[in-house]
Write a protein that holds these residues in place. Structure first.
Motif, short mmCIF file in Angstrom:
data_model
loop_
_atom_site.label_atom_id
_atom_site.label_comp_id
_atom_site.label_asym_id
_atom_site.label_seq_id
_atom_site.Cartn_x
_atom_site.Cartn_y
_atom_site.Cartn_z
N PRO A 14 0.83 -1.20 0.00
CA PRO A 14 0.00 0.00 0.00
C PRO A 14 0.87 1.25 0.00
CG PRO A 14 0.02 -0.99 2.18
CD PRO A 14 0.75 -1.92 1.25
N PHE A 15 0.46 2.24 -0.79
CA PHE A 15 1.25 3.46 -0.90
C PHE A 15 0.57 4.65 -0.24
CE2 PHE A 15 2.45 7.40 -3.02
CZ PHE A 15 3.81 7.38 -2.82
N ALA A 16 -0.74 4.74 -0.34
CA ALA A 16 -1.48 5.88 0.20
C ALA A 16 -2.80 5.38 0.77
CB ALA A 16 -1.74 6.92 -0.88
N ILE A 17 -3.41 6.21 1.62
CA ILE A 17 -4.69 5.85 2.21
C ILE A 17 -5.48 7.14 2.48
CG2 ILE A 17 -3.88 5.81 4.60
CD1 ILE A 17 -5.64 3.18 4.82
N VAL A 18 -6.80 7.06 2.33
CA VAL A 18 -7.67 8.22 2.51
C VAL A 18 -8.87 7.79 3.34
CG1 VAL A 18 -9.15 9.89 1.33
CG2 VAL A 18 -6.97 9.22 0.31
N ALA A 19 -9.30 8.64 4.26
CA ALA A 19 -10.54 8.41 5.01
C ALA A 19 -11.65 9.24 4.40
CB ALA A 19 -10.34 8.78 6.48
N VAL A 20 -12.78 8.61 4.13
CA VAL A 20 -13.92 9.30 3.54
C VAL A 20 -15.14 9.01 4.42
CG1 VAL A 20 -15.41 9.48 1.52
CG2 VAL A 20 -12.97 9.05 1.23
N GLY A 21 -15.93 10.02 4.69
CA GLY A 21 -17.10 9.81 5.54
C GLY A 21 -18.30 10.56 4.99
N GLY A 22 -19.40 10.37 5.67
CA GLY A 22 -20.63 11.05 5.29
C GLY A 22 -21.57 11.12 6.48
N SER A 23 -22.59 11.92 6.36
CA SER A 23 -23.52 12.10 7.47
C SER A 23 -24.67 11.10 7.45
CB SER A 23 -24.09 13.52 7.42
OG SER A 23 -24.92 13.65 6.29
N GLY A 24 -24.91 10.47 6.33
CA GLY A 24 -26.04 9.57 6.21
C GLY A 24 -27.35 10.29 5.90
N ALA A 25 -27.29 11.62 5.74
CA ALA A 25 -28.48 12.40 5.41
C ALA A 25 -28.90 12.15 3.98
CB ALA A 25 -28.22 13.88 5.62
N SER A 26 -30.19 12.18 3.71
CA SER A 26 -30.69 12.02 2.35
C SER A 26 -30.56 13.33 1.59
CB SER A 26 -32.17 11.60 2.37
OG SER A 26 -32.30 10.35 2.99
N HIS A 27 -30.30 13.24 0.31
CA HIS A 27 -30.16 14.43 -0.53
C HIS A 27 -31.35 14.58 -1.43
CE1 HIS A 27 -26.04 15.15 0.72
NE2 HIS A 27 -25.87 13.85 0.63
#
Length: 82
Positions: free
Chosen positions: A69-82
């Protein structure tokens, strides 16, 4: 763990063995991302992703991968509907 306001180290732990900073900047070395009370660290030497509890700094699991592995990213969200 670092108190960024006071500039003090609060807790520390070893996750991988030491890596050298010698060589090219693109050489695989541990990288980290943090989200939701977890710290995720790449361990290229062992082809692993290590998941660490941010409070205890204890490893909670490992994820084996192919290659280094060379890189890593954390991605999140609120779970709210759009």
């Amino acid at each position: 763990m670092v108190d960024v306001i006071k500039g003090e180290i609060l807790r520390k732990g070893r996750v991988t063995e030491p890596y050298s900073k010698d060589g090219h900047w693109r050489d695989p070395r541990p990288r980290l991302a943090a989200a939701d009370g977890q710290i995720v660290i790449t361990d290229p030497r062992h082809s692993l992703i290590r998941v660490i509890d941010a409070e205890t700094l204890k490893e909670t699991r490992t994820i084996p991968i192919d290659g280094q592995p060379f890189a890593i990213v954390a991605v999140g969200g609120s779970g709210a509907s759009h």
